[in-house]
Design an enzyme around this catalytic site. Sequence first.
Site, PDB file in Angstrom:
ATOM      1  N   LEU A   1       0.880  -1.163   0.000  1.00 28.93           N
ATOM      2  CA  LEU A   1       0.000   0.000   0.000  1.00 28.93           C
ATOM      3  C   LEU A   1       0.913   1.207   0.000  1.00 28.93           C
ATOM      4  O   LEU A   1       1.869   1.267   0.780  1.00 28.93           O
ATOM      5  CB  LEU A   1      -0.904   0.020   1.244  1.00 28.93           C
ATOM      6  N   ASP A   2       0.639   2.169  -0.861  1.00 31.11           N
ATOM      7  CA  ASP A   2       1.521   3.326  -1.008  1.00 31.11           C
ATOM      8  C   ASP A   2       1.595   4.147   0.277  1.00 31.11           C
ATOM      9  O   ASP A   2       0.742   4.047   1.159  1.00 31.11           O
ATOM     10  CB  ASP A   2       1.034   4.220  -2.159  1.00 31.11           C
ATOM     11  N   TYR A   3       2.604   4.992   0.335  1.00 34.96           N
ATOM     12  CA  TYR A   3       2.849   5.879   1.479  1.00 34.96           C
ATOM     13  C   TYR A   3       1.608   6.692   1.827  1.00 34.96           C
ATOM     14  O   TYR A   3       1.266   6.860   3.000  1.00 34.96           O
ATOM     15  CB  TYR A   3       4.017   6.812   1.126  1.00 34.96           C
TER      16      TYR A   3
ATOM     17  N   THR B   1      -1.518   5.937   0.988  1.00 33.81           N
ATOM     18  CA  THR B   1      -2.717   5.097   0.948  1.00 33.81           C
ATOM     19  C   THR B   1      -2.876   4.391   2.289  1.00 33.81           C
ATOM     20  O   THR B   1      -1.907   3.919   2.869  1.00 33.81           O
ATOM     21  CB  THR B   1      -2.616   4.044  -0.179  1.00 33.81           C
TER      22      THR B   1
END
Length: 251
Positions: free
Chosen positions: A111-113, A115
């Site tokens: 999961l992105d920074y 997100t």
Amino acid sequence: MKDNQNESGERLQKVLAQAGLASRRHAEEIIEQGRVQVNGEVIRTLGTKVRPGDQIIVDGSLLKMPEKKYDYYLLHKPTGYITSVTDPQGRKTVMDLMKGVPQRVYPVGRLDYDTSGLLVLTNDGELAHRLMHPSYGVEKTYRVEVHEWIPTQVRQRLEKGVELEDGKTAPAKVQEVIQKSQGSRPCYEITIHEGRNRQVRRMFKAIGYPLTSLKRIRFGSLRLEEKMAPGKFRPLTTLEVQKLRQEVELK
């Protein structure tokens, strides 16, 4: 048995040591002395790899491996953390949130920074591999917010697949979410089964509606509870683990 040093699996001397038979060095001596058979063949070559299901006999006795204990956790990842075990840049990682976990576990996917949402962590490597592999088609649902309402005909582009720089996306499921609070931004839920880098953000940008927030609320049969606060985690139940394994055809 053919020479399988280049195949996947564990080195034989490591397996013997893990079984508590001997130290790694002593295990190497046992192998060189011809005291080990794998699937009926005497093995003297150090570095030979064995896989689950191989029959290993030492000095005439079948080797019994201790049952390995796996751990499974669901984390509500907040924004501002990267999905990594370590970070050379010194940023906070999701492992900073997993305090008190006795065994080392690893994130399943990313999961992105910026997100948030549901993240699974485990030390069950085979399950993690299958959950991430596109051939098993594990669905992931995200809740997204945008600046303005998206017309139905534009949303249908997401459902049919949109062209990105790395190819057209698979069809997605999209539905509008009615939010109770006044002044809230338009909200949608999108379900995909691919796992490309920043895919959902790129899909909405491609149709002209960049996201203001992105949160994963479902991963396969797991769903993020509304009451679970960001940064909190809990172990998966036995039933939850069983369902995940069934989804990726693991007994």
